[in-house]
Design a protein around this motif. Structure first.
Motif, PDB file in Angstrom:
ATOM      1  N   ASP A 470      16.278   6.041  70.954  1.00  0.00           N
ATOM      2  CA  ASP A 470      14.958   5.831  71.545  1.00  0.00           C
ATOM      3  C   ASP A 470      14.109   5.051  70.564  1.00  0.00           C
ATOM      4  N   LEU A 471      13.097   4.423  71.108  1.00  0.00           N
ATOM      5  CA  LEU A 471      12.187   3.690  70.229  1.00  0.00           C
ATOM      6  C   LEU A 471      11.062   4.615  69.783  1.00  0.00           C
ATOM      7  N   THR A 472      10.537   5.339  70.750  1.00  0.00           N
ATOM      8  CA  THR A 472       9.400   6.212  70.438  1.00  0.00           C
ATOM      9  C   THR A 472       9.716   7.632  70.908  1.00  0.00           C
ATOM     10  N   LEU A 473       8.941   8.546  70.392  1.00  0.00           N
ATOM     11  CA  LEU A 473       9.064   9.944  70.799  1.00  0.00           C
ATOM     12  C   LEU A 473       8.223  10.152  72.036  1.00  0.00           C
ATOM     13  N   GLY A 474       8.793  10.715  73.065  1.00  0.00           N
ATOM     14  CA  GLY A 474       7.986  11.035  74.248  1.00  0.00           C
ATOM     15  C   GLY A 474       7.695   9.801  75.055  1.00  0.00           C
ATOM     16  N   LYS A 475       6.935   9.997  76.114  1.00  0.00           N
ATOM     17  CA  LYS A 475       6.628   8.890  77.022  1.00  0.00           C
ATOM     18  C   LYS A 475       5.283   8.291  76.630  1.00  0.00           C
ATOM     19  N   SER A 476       5.244   7.000  76.565  1.00  0.00           N
ATOM     20  CA  SER A 476       3.990   6.340  76.213  1.00  0.00           C
ATOM     21  C   SER A 476       3.211   6.034  77.481  1.00  0.00           C
ATOM     22  N   THR A 477       2.098   6.696  77.630  1.00  0.00           N
ATOM     23  CA  THR A 477       1.315   6.460  78.845  1.00  0.00           C
ATOM     24  C   THR A 477      -0.108   6.094  78.474  1.00  0.00           C
ATOM     25  N   PHE A 478      -0.713   5.310  79.288  1.00  0.00           N
ATOM     26  CA  PHE A 478      -2.092   4.903  79.060  1.00  0.00           C
ATOM     27  C   PHE A 478      -3.028   6.029  79.520  1.00  0.00           C
ATOM     28  N   ILE A 484       5.012   7.122  68.577  1.00  0.00           N
ATOM     29  CA  ILE A 484       5.532   7.709  67.338  1.00  0.00           C
ATOM     30  C   ILE A 484       7.011   7.361  67.291  1.00  0.00           C
ATOM     31  N   ASN A 485       7.404   6.648  66.264  1.00  0.00           N
ATOM     32  CA  ASN A 485       8.787   6.191  66.205  1.00  0.00           C
ATOM     33  C   ASN A 485       9.739   7.368  66.013  1.00  0.00           C
ATOM     34  N   THR A 486      10.850   7.331  66.715  1.00  0.00           N
ATOM     35  CA  THR A 486      11.820   8.416  66.570  1.00  0.00           C
ATOM     36  C   THR A 486      12.709   8.175  65.351  1.00  0.00           C
ATOM     37  N   THR A 487      13.309   9.238  64.855  1.00  0.00           N
ATOM     38  CA  THR A 487      14.246   9.094  63.733  1.00  0.00           C
ATOM     39  C   THR A 487      15.652   9.510  64.161  1.00  0.00           C
ATOM     40  N   ASP A 488      15.814   9.780  65.435  1.00  0.00           N
ATOM     41  CA  ASP A 488      17.065  10.318  65.966  1.00  0.00           C
ATOM     42  C   ASP A 488      18.136   9.225  66.108  1.00  0.00           C
ATOM     43  N   LYS A 489      19.231   9.397  65.399  1.00  0.00           N
ATOM     44  CA  LYS A 489      20.304   8.386  65.461  1.00  0.00           C
ATOM     45  C   LYS A 489      21.522   8.889  66.237  1.00  0.00           C
ATOM     46  N   GLY A 510      12.772  -4.269  69.184  1.00  0.00           N
ATOM     47  CA  GLY A 510      11.435  -4.772  68.834  1.00  0.00           C
ATOM     48  C   GLY A 510      10.383  -3.704  68.989  1.00  0.00           C
ATOM     49  N   GLU A 511       9.222  -4.123  69.470  1.00  0.00           N
ATOM     50  CA  GLU A 511       8.096  -3.193  69.598  1.00  0.00           C
ATOM     51  C   GLU A 511       7.981  -2.698  71.031  1.00  0.00           C
ATOM     52  N   HIS A 512       7.532  -1.476  71.174  1.00  0.00           N
ATOM     53  CA  HIS A 512       7.099  -1.005  72.478  1.00  0.00           C
ATOM     54  C   HIS A 512       5.800  -1.757  72.823  1.00  0.00           C
TER      55      HIS A 512
END
Ligand code: NOJ
Length: 761
Positions: A470-478, A484-489, A510-512
């Motif tokens: 994953d790129l980020t932790l959780g769902k990014s909503t407006f 928050i970047n994940t560290t899970d590999k 890349g970036e979210h």
């Protein structure tokens, strides 16, 4: 969002007013007043009480998205009261025909004078159907396409009741740490000016009363893109020469295109916050440039002058802002609460209020709102226009044109349409929200075509997908965009397995979409989270990688540049993202984008930009000599230069010539040939250098560009005219001067140009 607001908004949705469409021909013109409108403005002004006038200068956020700090409790009731009394001139973030009609109905039918509201919204790169982020659009260097993109955005927004966009952002920035570079046209003033002009024309058209046009807003006046250390809202400290030659020109271009509003900026300039800055708002904008539209403050920027240490209290802030030429107060409550007393005490002259109100009314008349306040409120039109095929086609076209091919070794691209086993890796490859980018307030989550969908729809190949991580932790909503970047590999092994057996691996990294945008400054511009590790893990088993970048700003990717054979810069391309990327990957669209902003090798090089000054010590004077302008641990060059971008074909540049055609006018010509095997488009770029000047000039300055389409083996002569406009500059008194002397001219396919010649002015 508090409860009062919710109840209020529901109530208002129930109030429906009749709608009709009327067309009056009030042409847009910043500098030539329309006598009919001026007469109407004066007549209306003469009927207004001081409180009603101040009301026109008051803008409130609506009931939906908050695009600034959350308002305190109690605001909703106060706003509703003010609306009914005619103490509100504009609202932002009210959207959709029913809601706009509801608030408009109160303004028109319940207030004493029935003055309609002007409805603002951040239509930054589309409304519900999104085009690429503005930085990506700038990478197209295609002014017609950019204009068209603004046009369709205006069409969809106006169908939803909006009549004013807070765009274009024309701030030049040289700092990729600043998250708002995604919202602008990049680092160059010449390109930025052309794009500013195109965007204003696209939004406003030639007739603001036309149902599909909306008022544009040049922002943020001024210097906001030069926030120190790339930290949003930070102090700005720029020299006079940069101010006149780099920061001002795109705003001037917007004015020349007839832009009807400006927004001031959060930053200070020479110790004076822009909102209270009379030099910017009165001296330059309204006096020198004769701008007769109005200036809106940025969100809360009037009251923020207290935190800046410039205003003692809110009243003082209101006094400073009004006197300095800020005509409308966005969400500070400073004008509505304080201006009447300030006038009574003689600290703000009523003439200052009258001038501001006239400007606001003028724009409302130009929009035709007095003829029909509900002109943007037609449910049928809204239904018909929102997400129409025409808009999807336009944003797809823009998305393809925005893609930049950064690297393509071993001709790994384009992919074959059949017979290739493709592994698609990366969380962003299947993401249907991130490609919408930042500033996508009206768009629904999960409405973008993902790369996975684009490739699946497109090809007969099998595409095996693995997220990897994953790129980020959780769902990014407006609006609480959680990034928050994940560290899970833990997903790496699956990705590596999928990659092992593939002919080509396409990695979308890349970036979210919410990694960039307002208040999204970053100090590390590498691939966020564990993506670099994922890239290297996959590379260890399969080196045939095509890296597709999604990002809202230049990234530092030196490892990828050194190891990955093909890199495609695909930014955040909006609703049609996946389709556009698939068409480019499979070669049905030959990429022609060019970078509008330099890609650094490392963050330590920032600010890095192509049009820098030479300095007194530009080159190493002798082998291993240390005393020159350089880093001990990094080269001076960029990773990818401004203007860089490849094609699936190749181009040659020959026969550069410079010919004097008139006094102070030169014709520069070059032969461009398509030397490859497929048809392609090239953006021919012309740069100059003024070798010696009374105020030093950059080592290179873009002064012309042209997009040329050529078939294989076809060649064409491309010519540019260099006139006083291109050869002069602003001195430190803000005067445009042209100085005789030696010049160099450079022509090529990027700012690292192939050919150069000399001439004398
Ligand atoms: C703050 C931003 O700086 C500005 O660009 C935007 O238009 C306003 N908020 C309104 O959302």
């Amino acid at each position: 969002m508090n409860n009062v607001f919710n109840v209020f908004s529901i109530l208002m949705m129930l109030i429906l007013a009749p709608c009709s469409a009327q067309n009056k021909n009030n042409a847009v013109n910043a500098n030539t007043p329309n006598p009919l409108i001026e007469k109407k403005v004066s007549a209306l002004l003469s009927k207004m009480t001081l409180e009603e006038k101040i009301g026109q200068m008051n803008q409130y956020n609506g009931f939906w998205d908050v695009t600034g700090p959350t308002p305190s409790t109690g605001d909703a009731a106060k706003k509703y009261e003010h609306l009914k009394k005619g103490y509100v001139g504009s609202m932002l973030n009210v959207r959709g025909v029913d809601e706009v009609r509801a608030v408009q109905k109160i303004a028109v039918e319940e207030t004493r004078l029935g003055i309609p509201l002007i409805i603002g919204f951040d239509v930054i790169h589309g409304f519900k159907t999104l085009s690429p982020i503005p930085l990506a659009e700038a990478a197209s260097w295609d002014l017609e396409a950019i204009k068209r993109s603004a046009q369709v955005a205006a069409k969809e927004a106006s169908a939803a009741g909006i009549n004013w966009t807070f765009a274009p952002m024309v701030d030049i920035s040289r700092d990729a740490r600043w998250g708002r570079v995604m919202e602008g046209a990049g680092e160059d003033s010449f390109l930025g000016s052309k794009i500013a002009h195109a965007r204003v024309k696209g939004f406003q058209g030639d007739d603001l009363t036309a149902p599909e046009t909306i008022v544009a807003c040049a922002k943020h006046w001024a210097g906001y893109g030069f926030a120190e250390s790339g930290k949003d809202y930070n102090t700005v400290d720029v020299g006079t020469s940069t101010l006149y030659n780099v920061i001002f020109p795109p705003f001037k271009a917007a004015t020349d295109a007839g832009v009807r509003t400006f927004m001031n900026s959060f930053n200070e300039l020479n110790g004076i916050p822009a909102t209270g800055n009379a030099f910017l708002q009165r001296q330059i904008l309204k006096d020198k440039w004769q701008f007769d539209g109005f200036v809106v403050s940025d969100w809360g920027s009037i009251k923020e002058m207290m935190a800046h240490g410039h205003a003692i209290n809110k009243k003082h802030a209101a006094e400073l802002a009004a006197n300095a030429g800020s005509d409308m107060d966005m969400e500070s409550y400073a004008y509505i609460d304080e201006l009447a007393n300030l006038v009574k005490e003689g600290r703000v002259k009523e003439a200052v209020i009258d001038d501001a109100v006239k400007r606001i009314l003028r724009v409302k008349f130009e929009l035709g709102l007095f003829d029909d306040p509900y002109r943007y409120c037609n449910n049928d039109v809204e239904k018909q226009v929102t997400g129409s095929q025409e808009i999807h086609e336009a944003v797809l076209d823009m998305a393809k044109k925005s893609i930049v091919l950064l690297k393509n070794e071993k001709s790994i691209l384009p992919l074959k349409k059949q017979g290739q086993k493709i592994a698609l890796i990366g969380a962003l490859a299947s993401d249907k929200t991130s490609p919408l980018g930042s500033w996508r307030l009206a768009a629904e989550d999960d409405t973008a075509i993902s790369v996975l969908e684009g490739m699946q729809n497109y090809t007969g190949n099998t595409v095996s997908f693995a997220k990897g991580a994953d790129l980020t932790l959780g769902k990014s909503t407006f609006p609480l965009e959680l990034v928050i970047n994940t560290t899970d590999k833990s997903g790496f092994s699956e990705a590596v397995q999928v990659a092992k057996t593939a002919d080509v691996v396409v990695m979308v990294l890349g970036e979210h979409g919410f990694h960039s945008g307002e208040a999204r400054s970053r100090t590390d511009l590498g691939l966020p989270g564990v993506q670099q590790a994922l890239l290297e893990a996959v590379y260890n088993v399969n080196q045939n990688i095509v890296l597709v970048l999604n990002n809202g700003r230049p990234l530092t990717i030196p490892w990828a540049d050194a190891h990955i054979p093909a890199i495609v810069e695909a930014w955040q391309l909006g609703t049609q993202s996946g389709n556009a990327i698939a068409q480019v990957l499979y070669g049905d669209y030959n990429p022609s984008g060019k970078l509008p902003m330099t890609f650094p090798r490392s963050v330590g090089q920032i600010p890095i930009y192509y049009n820098h000054k030479n300095t007194g010590r530009p080159v190493m004077p002798a082998p291993n000599e240390v005393f020159w302008a350089h880093y001990m641990d990094e080269s001076n060059t960029s990773l990818y230069a401004f203007g860089h971008g490849l094609s699936y074909t190749t181009f040659s540049y020959t026969n550069l010539s410079v010919e004097k055609v008139a006094n102070q006018t030169f014709k520069v010509s070059v032969t461009l040939k398509n030397t490859g095997k497929v048809a392609g488009k090239e953006v021919v770029q012309l740069y100059i250098r003024d070798m010696v000047a009374s105020v030093t000039r950059p080592v290179k300055e873009l002064k012309g560009f042209e997009m040329v389409a050529l078939e294989p083996n076809q060649e064409v002569k491309v010519s540019f005219n260099l006139t006083q406009d291109e050869l002069g500059f602003f001195n430190n008194e803000g005067k445009f001067i042209v100085e005789p002397g030696d010049f160099k001219v450079f022509v090529g396919g990027s700012s690292v140009t192939a050919l150069e010649a000399n001439f004398k002015l």
